[in-house]
Scaffold this active site. Sequence first.
Site, PDB file in Angstrom:
ATOM      1  N   SER A 193       0.843  -1.200   0.000  1.00  0.00           N
ATOM      2  CA  SER A 193       0.000   0.000   0.000  1.00  0.00           C
ATOM      3  C   SER A 193       0.874   1.244   0.000  1.00  0.00           C
ATOM      4  O   SER A 193       1.987   1.238   0.552  1.00  0.00           O
ATOM      5  CB  SER A 193      -0.902   0.023   1.236  1.00  0.00           C
ATOM      6  OG  SER A 193      -1.598   1.254   1.344  1.00  0.00           O
ATOM      7  N   TYR A 214      -1.390   0.329  10.697  1.00  0.00           N
ATOM      8  CA  TYR A 214      -1.648  -0.202   9.350  1.00  0.00           C
ATOM      9  C   TYR A 214      -0.481   0.109   8.428  1.00  0.00           C
ATOM     10  O   TYR A 214      -0.005  -0.771   7.687  1.00  0.00           O
ATOM     11  CB  TYR A 214      -2.936   0.391   8.789  1.00  0.00           C
ATOM     12  CG  TYR A 214      -3.193   0.018   7.346  1.00  0.00           C
ATOM     13  CD1 TYR A 214      -3.596  -1.271   7.009  1.00  0.00           C
ATOM     14  CD2 TYR A 214      -3.025   0.952   6.321  1.00  0.00           C
ATOM     15  CE1 TYR A 214      -3.821  -1.625   5.685  1.00  0.00           C
ATOM     16  CE2 TYR A 214      -3.246   0.608   5.001  1.00  0.00           C
ATOM     17  CZ  TYR A 214      -3.648  -0.677   4.691  1.00  0.00           C
ATOM     18  OH  TYR A 214      -3.862  -1.019   3.374  1.00  0.00           O
TER      19      TYR A 214
END
EC number: 1.-.-.-
Length: 231
Positions: free
Chosen positions: A140, A153
């Site tokens: 990501s 995250y």
Amino acid sequence: MTVLTDKIAVVTGAGSGIGEAIATLLHEEGAKVVLAGRNKEKLQNVANQLSQDSVKVVPTDVTNKEEVDELIKIAQQTFGGLDIVINSAGQMLSSKITDYQVDEWDSMIDVNIKGTLYTVQAALPTMLEQSSGHLINIASISGFEVTKSSTIYSATKAAVHTITQGLEKELAKTGVKVTSISPGMVDTAITAAYNPSDRKKLDPQDIAEAVLYALTQPSHVNVNEITVRPV
């Protein structure tokens, strides 16, 4: 003949979002696809849209090493080999360090980091033995760009990126390719819960196309990393 005819692919997180888009596109390009994920009903809904003789549903919790080992074994037993593994299973929770939500930290670490490692370790022996195969890990942009609510995250996705970089070095000259794909914001059920609707987002199909690009390069070319952002 389509570009991935008779290639055997395992896709985790295949019940929705990015994983579903990847699995569907690989199948359209001729691959035999094993759909893995926690939700059997969602996986079956995806499978029902594909040719039944070239798709297999295997409910799998990627945080459980034994289930992941069994997933890879079933893929090989069902279709007779293993060529592609896509680590698309992931979890995104808005959890600040200062919120002290240790259970959420553990969950994201288990899914995003351990799940990736478990799948890699299950698939690698076969790929190394045959001197071919392609591991693709969905990381990501958050692994490079941290917000105040994404620290944990982001850390897990940075780990996925680092794992992929390390694997690329470990597997050099073995014939096994490794790719990290880092999307920006993608329009999925996960992101809908955390982001305003007016923010520009990618479509899951955009990430699937990036995966296909990496998979269809000449045998002497390895695409190490792809970053995909909305414009």
